[in-house]
Design a protein around this motif. Structure first.
Motif, PDB file in Angstrom:
ATOM      1  N   ARG A   1       0.856  -1.189   0.000  1.00 20.79           N
ATOM      2  CA  ARG A   1       0.000   0.000   0.000  1.00 20.79           C
ATOM      3  C   ARG A   1       0.888   1.233   0.000  1.00 20.79           C
ATOM      4  O   ARG A   1       1.868   1.308   0.735  1.00 20.79           O
ATOM      5  N   ILE A   2       0.524   2.172  -0.852  1.00 22.16           N
ATOM      6  CA  ILE A   2       1.151   3.492  -0.847  1.00 22.16           C
ATOM      7  C   ILE A   2       0.062   4.462  -0.406  1.00 22.16           C
ATOM      8  O   ILE A   2      -0.953   4.597  -1.076  1.00 22.16           O
ATOM      9  N   SER A   3       0.277   5.104   0.725  1.00 22.28           N
ATOM     10  CA  SER A   3      -0.695   6.060   1.266  1.00 22.28           C
ATOM     11  C   SER A   3      -0.297   7.450   0.825  1.00 22.28           C
ATOM     12  O   SER A   3       0.714   7.977   1.273  1.00 22.28           O
ATOM     13  N   GLY A   4      -1.078   8.018  -0.058  1.00 21.42           N
ATOM     14  CA  GLY A   4      -0.773   9.343  -0.584  1.00 21.42           C
ATOM     15  C   GLY A   4      -0.297   9.242  -2.021  1.00 21.42           C
ATOM     16  O   GLY A   4      -0.392   8.196  -2.665  1.00 21.42           O
ATOM     17  N   GLU A   5       0.203  10.350  -2.511  1.00 19.97           N
ATOM     18  CA  GLU A   5       0.620  10.468  -3.907  1.00 19.97           C
ATOM     19  C   GLU A   5       1.769   9.527  -4.238  1.00 19.97           C
ATOM     20  O   GLU A   5       2.768   9.477  -3.529  1.00 19.97           O
ATOM     21  N   VAL A   6       1.622   8.782  -5.338  1.00 18.25           N
ATOM     22  CA  VAL A   6       2.723   7.934  -5.804  1.00 18.25           C
ATOM     23  C   VAL A   6       3.690   8.782  -6.625  1.00 18.25           C
ATOM     24  O   VAL A   6       3.295   9.758  -7.259  1.00 18.25           O
ATOM     25  N   THR A   7       4.939   8.393  -6.570  1.00 19.35           N
ATOM     26  CA  THR A   7       5.967   8.989  -7.419  1.00 19.35           C
ATOM     27  C   THR A   7       6.539   7.869  -8.281  1.00 19.35           C
ATOM     28  O   THR A   7       6.328   6.680  -7.993  1.00 19.35           O
ATOM     29  N   VAL A   8       7.262   8.228  -9.304  1.00 19.19           N
ATOM     30  CA  VAL A   8       7.882   7.235 -10.177  1.00 19.19           C
ATOM     31  C   VAL A   8       8.768   6.305  -9.353  1.00 19.19           C
ATOM     32  O   VAL A   8       8.686   5.079  -9.458  1.00 19.19           O
ATOM     33  N   ASP A   9       9.608   6.879  -8.509  1.00 20.26           N
ATOM     34  CA  ASP A   9      10.555   6.101  -7.719  1.00 20.26           C
ATOM     35  C   ASP A   9       9.851   5.128  -6.778  1.00 20.26           C
ATOM     36  O   ASP A   9      10.180   3.943  -6.737  1.00 20.26           O
ATOM     37  N   ILE A  10       8.878   5.625  -6.035  1.00 19.75           N
ATOM     38  CA  ILE A  10       8.176   4.760  -5.071  1.00 19.75           C
ATOM     39  C   ILE A  10       7.420   3.649  -5.790  1.00 19.75           C
ATOM     40  O   ILE A  10       7.505   2.485  -5.410  1.00 19.75           O
ATOM     41  N   LEU A  11       6.681   3.989  -6.830  1.00 17.39           N
ATOM     42  CA  LEU A  11       5.890   2.984  -7.532  1.00 17.39           C
ATOM     43  C   LEU A  11       6.790   1.932  -8.169  1.00 17.39           C
ATOM     44  O   LEU A  11       6.501   0.735  -8.086  1.00 17.39           O
ATOM     45  N   GLN A  12       7.890   2.344  -8.756  1.00 18.27           N
ATOM     46  CA  GLN A  12       8.804   1.378  -9.363  1.00 18.27           C
ATOM     47  C   GLN A  12       9.369   0.429  -8.312  1.00 18.27           C
ATOM     48  O   GLN A  12       9.395  -0.787  -8.511  1.00 18.27           O
ATOM     49  N   LYS A  13       9.814   0.966  -7.188  1.00 18.04           N
ATOM     50  CA  LYS A  13      10.382   0.122  -6.127  1.00 18.04           C
ATOM     51  C   LYS A  13       9.345  -0.854  -5.581  1.00 18.04           C
ATOM     52  O   LYS A  13       9.643  -2.036  -5.369  1.00 18.04           O
ATOM     53  N   VAL A  14       8.144  -0.390  -5.342  1.00 23.43           N
ATOM     54  CA  VAL A  14       7.093  -1.252  -4.805  1.00 23.43           C
ATOM     55  C   VAL A  14       6.752  -2.352  -5.816  1.00 23.43           C
ATOM     56  O   VAL A  14       6.685  -3.537  -5.456  1.00 23.43           O
ATOM     57  N   LEU A  15       6.554  -1.977  -7.072  1.00 19.72           N
ATOM     58  CA  LEU A  15       6.193  -2.981  -8.079  1.00 19.72           C
ATOM     59  C   LEU A  15       7.311  -3.992  -8.305  1.00 19.72           C
ATOM     60  O   LEU A  15       7.048  -5.190  -8.451  1.00 19.72           O
ATOM     61  N   GLU A  16       8.545  -3.551  -8.316  1.00 23.63           N
ATOM     62  CA  GLU A  16       9.656  -4.495  -8.481  1.00 23.63           C
ATOM     63  C   GLU A  16       9.751  -5.432  -7.284  1.00 23.63           C
ATOM     64  O   GLU A  16      10.026  -6.621  -7.433  1.00 23.63           O
ATOM     65  N   SER A  17       9.484  -4.923  -6.094  1.00 20.43           N
ATOM     66  CA  SER A  17       9.496  -5.752  -4.897  1.00 20.43           C
ATOM     67  C   SER A  17       8.386  -6.794  -4.945  1.00 20.43           C
ATOM     68  O   SER A  17       8.603  -7.972  -4.627  1.00 20.43           O
ATOM     69  N   VAL A  18       7.204  -6.382  -5.353  1.00 25.47           N
ATOM     70  CA  VAL A  18       6.054  -7.282  -5.377  1.00 25.47           C
ATOM     71  C   VAL A  18       6.141  -8.295  -6.521  1.00 25.47           C
ATOM     72  O   VAL A  18       5.829  -9.457  -6.353  1.00 25.47           O
ATOM     73  N   THR A  19       6.578  -7.842  -7.703  1.00 25.84           N
ATOM     74  CA  THR A  19       6.624  -8.739  -8.863  1.00 25.84           C
ATOM     75  C   THR A  19       7.911  -9.544  -8.940  1.00 25.84           C
ATOM     76  O   THR A  19       7.972 -10.538  -9.655  1.00 25.84           O
ATOM     77  N   GLY A  20       8.941  -9.077  -8.246  1.00 25.42           N
ATOM     78  CA  GLY A  20      10.225  -9.782  -8.305  1.00 25.42           C
ATOM     79  C   GLY A  20      10.940  -9.587  -9.629  1.00 25.42           C
ATOM     80  O   GLY A  20      11.860 -10.329  -9.961  1.00 25.42           O
ATOM     81  N   GLY A  21      10.540  -8.605 -10.392  1.00 25.22           N
ATOM     82  CA  GLY A  21      11.147  -8.369 -11.703  1.00 25.22           C
ATOM     83  C   GLY A  21      11.365  -6.913 -11.971  1.00 25.22           C
ATOM     84  O   GLY A  21      11.079  -6.055 -11.134  1.00 25.22           O
ATOM     85  N   THR A  22      11.837  -6.618 -13.156  1.00 21.10           N
ATOM     86  CA  THR A  22      12.063  -5.258 -13.571  1.00 21.10           C
ATOM     87  C   THR A  22      10.753  -4.654 -14.058  1.00 21.10           C
ATOM     88  O   THR A  22       9.990  -5.297 -14.776  1.00 21.10           O
ATOM     89  N   VAL A  23      10.533  -3.420 -13.655  1.00 22.81           N
ATOM     90  CA  VAL A  23       9.319  -2.701 -14.046  1.00 22.81           C
ATOM     91  C   VAL A  23       9.758  -1.463 -14.811  1.00 22.81           C
ATOM     92  O   VAL A  23      10.671  -0.757 -14.403  1.00 22.81           O
ATOM     93  N   ASN A  24       9.113  -1.228 -15.940  1.00 19.96           N
ATOM     94  CA  ASN A  24       9.443  -0.055 -16.755  1.00 19.96           C
ATOM     95  C   ASN A  24       8.863   1.201 -16.161  1.00 19.96           C
ATOM     96  O   ASN A  24       7.662   1.264 -15.917  1.00 19.96           O
ATOM     97  N   ALA A  25       9.735   2.191 -15.963  1.00 17.70           N
ATOM     98  CA  ALA A  25       9.279   3.460 -15.387  1.00 17.70           C
ATOM     99  C   ALA A  25       9.264   4.532 -16.444  1.00 17.70           C
ATOM    100  O   ALA A  25       9.916   4.499 -17.421  1.00 17.70           O
TER     101      ALA A  25
END
Length: 186
Positions: A162-186
Motif C-alpha cells: 500500500r502506498i498512502s498518498g501520492e505515488v511517485t515514479v521512484d516509489i511505484l517502481q520500487k514497490v512494483l519491483e518488490s512485489v513482482t520480483g522483476g524489472t518494471v518499466n518506469a
C-alpha cells in the motif's frame, strides 16, 4: 473579551492556512479527506492476505472484475484531490509501459461527470470502478487509508503493498519491483 477574540482569530487563521494542506485532514465545501504522506508498506509474502473479490461498474459503463492471477495496481482517487491530479500521469505512464500489470482506479467520494472530465484531461486508459463500497472488502488487510491510496495485489492474488498518498515514479517502481520480483518499466 479582547483576549478571547484574539485567540479565536488566531485559531481561525491557522485553520484557514492549513485547511488545504496535503499532509493531514483537508476540507472542501463538499468533502473532507485524509491525504497520506506517500509512504509505502510492502508486506512479506508470508504476511499477505488474499485480495477480496472485486467487481464494479466502470465509468465507461462496462463491468470490471479483479483478476487475481496477475499483479494489479488499484488506485483510489477523486477528481477534486490535488495529489490525485499530480499522480495521474505517473500511473498512466506505468500502465502504458507495463501491460503485464493490471491497473484499475476506484473512484471515491466524487461524481461521474467530474471523474470523466479528470479521465479525459489526464488521458487515463485503464478502467475506473465507480462502486467505492468495494473498498470495505479490504478490511483485515491493507485498507485504503487516505485519498489517494494505491494498493498492489501480487500475481498470487494477495494484497502485497500500500502506498498512502501520492505515488511517485521512484516509489511505484520500487514497490512494483518488490512485489513482482522483476524489472518494471518506469
Amino acid at each position: 473579551m479582547k483576549k478571547r477574540y484574539s485567540l479565536l482569530a488566531s485559531a481561525l487563521s491557522v485553520s484557514l492556512l492549513t485547511g488545504c494542506s496535503t499532509g493531514g485532514i483537508s476540507k472542501s465545501s463538499e468533502n473532507a479527506f485524509v491525504s497520506g504522506s506517500g509512504s509505502a508498506l510492502v508486506l512479506k509474502p508470508s504476511d499477505r492476505k488474499p485480495a477480496p473479490d472485486i467487481s464494479s461498474r466502470t465509468l465507461s459503463g462496462a463491468t470490471f472484475t479483479l483478476s487475481k492471477s496477475t499483479a494489479t495496481v488499484i488506485n483510489v482517487w477523486a477528481s477534486w484531490c490535488a495529489p490525485c491530479r499530480a499522480e495521474a500521469p505517473v500511473l498512466e505512464d506505468f500502465a502504458a509501459k507495463n501491460p503485464a500489470i493490471q491497473f484499475v482506479g476506484i473512484l471515491t467520494r466524487d461524481n461521474n461527470s467530474a471523474a470523466q472530465d479528470f479521465v479525459d484531461r489526464f488521458k487515463v486508459t485503464y478502467p475506473i470502478a465507480t462502486d467505492d463500497s468495494v473498498l470495505t472488502k479490504f478490511r483485515g488487510s491493507l485498507i485504503p487509508d487516505a485519498i489517494p491510496t494505491t494498493i498492489v495485489i501480487d500475481a498470487q492474488g494477495r494484497v502485497a503493498a500500500r502506498i498512502s498518498g501520492e505515488v511517485t515514479v521512484d516509489i511505484l517502481q520500487k514497490v512494483l519491483e518488490s512485489v513482482t520480483g522483476g524489472t518494471v518499466n518506469a
